[in-house]
Design a protein around this motif. Sequence first.
Motif, PDB file in Angstrom:
ATOM      1  N   CYS A   1      34.358  44.688  31.456  1.00 14.79           N
ATOM      2  CA  CYS A   1      35.675  45.265  31.777  1.00 14.79           C
ATOM      3  C   CYS A   1      36.186  44.741  33.115  1.00 14.79           C
ATOM      4  O   CYS A   1      37.387  44.453  33.263  1.00 14.79           O
ATOM      5  N   PHE A   2      35.294  44.617  34.089  1.00 11.08           N
ATOM      6  CA  PHE A   2      35.678  44.142  35.416  1.00 11.08           C
ATOM      7  C   PHE A   2      36.270  42.735  35.343  1.00 11.08           C
ATOM      8  O   PHE A   2      37.351  42.468  35.891  1.00 11.08           O
ATOM      9  N   PHE A   3      35.595  41.831  34.639  1.00  9.37           N
ATOM     10  CA  PHE A   3      36.072  40.450  34.592  1.00  9.37           C
ATOM     11  C   PHE A   3      37.307  40.299  33.699  1.00  9.37           C
ATOM     12  O   PHE A   3      38.191  39.484  34.010  1.00  9.37           O
ATOM     13  N   VAL A   4      37.407  41.080  32.618  1.00  7.51           N
ATOM     14  CA  VAL A   4      38.603  41.007  31.770  1.00  7.51           C
ATOM     15  C   VAL A   4      39.824  41.504  32.525  1.00  7.51           C
ATOM     16  O   VAL A   4      40.885  40.868  32.526  1.00  7.51           O
ATOM     17  N   HIS A   5      39.699  42.655  33.199  1.00  4.51           N
ATOM     18  CA  HIS A   5      40.818  43.195  33.968  1.00  4.51           C
ATOM     19  C   HIS A   5      41.202  42.249  35.106  1.00  4.51           C
ATOM     20  O   HIS A   5      42.394  42.004  35.344  1.00  4.51           O
ATOM     21  N   SER A   6      40.203  41.727  35.804  1.00 11.95           N
ATOM     22  CA  SER A   6      40.469  40.823  36.925  1.00 11.95           C
ATOM     23  C   SER A   6      41.184  39.568  36.447  1.00 11.95           C
ATOM     24  O   SER A   6      42.094  39.065  37.124  1.00 11.95           O
ATOM     25  N   GLU A   7      40.794  39.063  35.277  1.00 10.11           N
ATOM     26  CA  GLU A   7      41.448  37.858  34.751  1.00 10.11           C
ATOM     27  C   GLU A   7      42.917  38.117  34.446  1.00 10.11           C
ATOM     28  O   GLU A   7      43.768  37.253  34.678  1.00 10.11           O
ATOM     29  N   CYS A   8      43.224  39.319  33.944  1.00  8.56           N
ATOM     30  CA  CYS A   8      44.629  39.668  33.686  1.00  8.56           C
ATOM     31  C   CYS A   8      45.440  39.583  34.972  1.00  8.56           C
ATOM     32  O   CYS A   8      46.543  39.021  34.994  1.00  8.56           O
ATOM     33  N   TYR A   9      44.900  40.133  36.055  1.00 10.03           N
ATOM     34  CA  TYR A   9      45.620  40.148  37.330  1.00 10.03           C
ATOM     35  C   TYR A   9      45.701  38.745  37.943  1.00 10.03           C
ATOM     36  O   TYR A   9      46.713  38.391  38.562  1.00 10.03           O
ATOM     37  N   VAL A  10      44.649  37.947  37.784  1.00 11.38           N
ATOM     38  CA  VAL A  10      44.676  36.577  38.303  1.00 11.38           C
ATOM     39  C   VAL A  10      45.733  35.748  37.576  1.00 11.38           C
ATOM     40  O   VAL A  10      46.493  34.996  38.203  1.00 11.38           O
ATOM     41  N   LEU A  11      45.807  35.891  36.259  1.00  8.04           N
ATOM     42  CA  LEU A  11      46.838  35.178  35.489  1.00  8.04           C
ATOM     43  C   LEU A  11      48.233  35.625  35.909  1.00  8.04           C
ATOM     44  O   LEU A  11      49.172  34.820  35.934  1.00  8.04           O
TER      45      LEU A  11
ATOM     46  N   GLY B   1      40.518  45.379  39.148  1.00  9.27           N
ATOM     47  CA  GLY B   1      39.570  45.158  38.063  1.00  9.27           C
ATOM     48  C   GLY B   1      38.356  46.054  38.186  1.00  9.27           C
ATOM     49  O   GLY B   1      37.878  46.624  37.193  1.00  9.27           O
ATOM     50  N   PHE B   2      37.869  46.215  39.416  1.00 10.77           N
ATOM     51  CA  PHE B   2      36.721  47.096  39.677  1.00 10.77           C
ATOM     52  C   PHE B   2      37.067  48.545  39.351  1.00 10.77           C
ATOM     53  O   PHE B   2      36.275  49.255  38.720  1.00 10.77           O
ATOM     54  N   ALA B   3      38.258  48.981  39.756  1.00 10.33           N
ATOM     55  CA  ALA B   3      38.681  50.365  39.516  1.00 10.33           C
ATOM     56  C   ALA B   3      38.786  50.648  38.017  1.00 10.33           C
ATOM     57  O   ALA B   3      38.317  51.692  37.530  1.00 10.33           O
TER      58      ALA B   3
ATOM     59  N   PHE C   1      37.491  38.437  16.326  1.00  5.76           N
ATOM     60  CA  PHE C   1      38.606  38.059  17.187  1.00  5.76           C
ATOM     61  C   PHE C   1      38.180  38.038  18.659  1.00  5.76           C
ATOM     62  O   PHE C   1      38.674  37.223  19.435  1.00  5.76           O
ATOM     63  N   SER C   2      37.268  38.944  19.032  1.00  8.83           N
ATOM     64  CA  SER C   2      36.846  39.022  20.433  1.00  8.83           C
ATOM     65  C   SER C   2      36.096  37.775  20.880  1.00  8.83           C
ATOM     66  O   SER C   2      35.985  37.503  22.071  1.00  8.83           O
ATOM     67  N   VAL C   3      35.575  37.009  19.915  1.00 10.50           N
ATOM     68  CA  VAL C   3      34.899  35.739  20.250  1.00 10.50           C
ATOM     69  C   VAL C   3      35.852  34.825  21.003  1.00 10.50           C
ATOM     70  O   VAL C   3      35.440  34.074  21.896  1.00 10.50           O
ATOM     71  N   PHE C   4      37.146  34.896  20.690  1.00  8.34           N
ATOM     72  CA  PHE C   4      38.113  33.996  21.308  1.00  8.34           C
ATOM     73  C   PHE C   4      38.212  34.232  22.815  1.00  8.34           C
ATOM     74  O   PHE C   4      38.179  33.280  23.595  1.00  8.34           O
ATOM     75  N   TYR C   5      38.332  35.510  23.251  1.00 12.75           N
ATOM     76  CA  TYR C   5      38.501  35.699  24.691  1.00 12.75           C
ATOM     77  C   TYR C   5      37.185  35.904  25.432  1.00 12.75           C
ATOM     78  O   TYR C   5      37.157  35.881  26.661  1.00 12.75           O
ATOM     79  N   THR C   6      36.065  36.064  24.703  1.00 13.24           N
ATOM     80  CA  THR C   6      34.773  36.136  25.389  1.00 13.24           C
ATOM     81  C   THR C   6      34.046  34.798  25.414  1.00 13.24           C
ATOM     82  O   THR C   6      33.193  34.580  26.282  1.00 13.24           O
TER      83      THR C   6
END
Length: 306
Positions: free
Chosen positions: A104-114, A151-153, A270-275
């Motif tokens: 969750c931390f890295f997925v959320h962080s990636e959203c904000y970085v993009l 992302g951490f929160a 489908f999750s294979v695509f973003y993981t």
Amino acid sequence: MSVDNDSSVTEFILVGFTDQSQLQLPLFFLFLLNYMVTVVGNLSLINLICLNSHLHTPMYFFIFNLSFIDLCHSLVITPKLLMSLVSENIISFAGCMTQLFLFCFFVHSECYVLTAMAYDRYVAICQPLLYMVTMSPQVCSLLMFGSYVLGFAGAMVHTGDMVRLSFCDSSIIDHYMCDIFPLLQLSCSSTDANELVDSIIVSTVVIISSFIIFVSYALILSNILHISSAQCWSKAFSTCGSHIITVALFYGSGLFTHLKTSSVGQGKFFSVFYTHIVPMLNPLIYSLRNKDVKLALKKTLKRVAN
């Protein structure tokens, strides 16, 4: 954050992709190849940016962090998947909650970085004379710090809510990793509050980041429509093209994964695509389409050869 709860479950069994033994070995080599390409690609891009001073710009600062997140994302998910394909598919309760938190931390962080990268492209194209002032090292660092903090929160809330649930005797996760919705389906507690909180967090992240990205590119498009030079058009599209492809792949696969109409099995594939696919493709997208990265690679290879 404690990972102890009052359930009788101390470990989970990850079903993975299939229970057909003849497919386990081919899947192992497929994901091993994916893992190697992902690690090598992202580490190479990180090293290129560090070693070449002409890449020490705001845009490459964000690409550096994107590659770092993709690398960590892959390290969190793939080793356990590979292990489950050839040996045990068991993960402890503490290990499952740790994987969920980091995922969750890295997925959320990636959203904000993009999202930060979209703002960076807007400033570069629409306010080029103020670019180095607006996107100063302090501003870039603050944007990245905010991305990781948010992302951490988000990861803390997702994982904290999950830890408070009871799982009784349910221990079989119909997935290859510890994801939110497959875990919620196992709980013998009421999950209504969890589903509401998780939906609010995910919707907020996606809506805010998508809105900022959309507005940024709408302003960029409006700006370049007034440009008569074909060279300027080409430069604008070349600097934005890689980011648009990355956003489309990441958000598109995430959307399909979490559609309510999808079954858990469909969401798993489908999750294979973003993981796995997106972290592997990102360094290729930002290197194959980028002249600066190609130049940095040539210089680095010459230094190594000499």
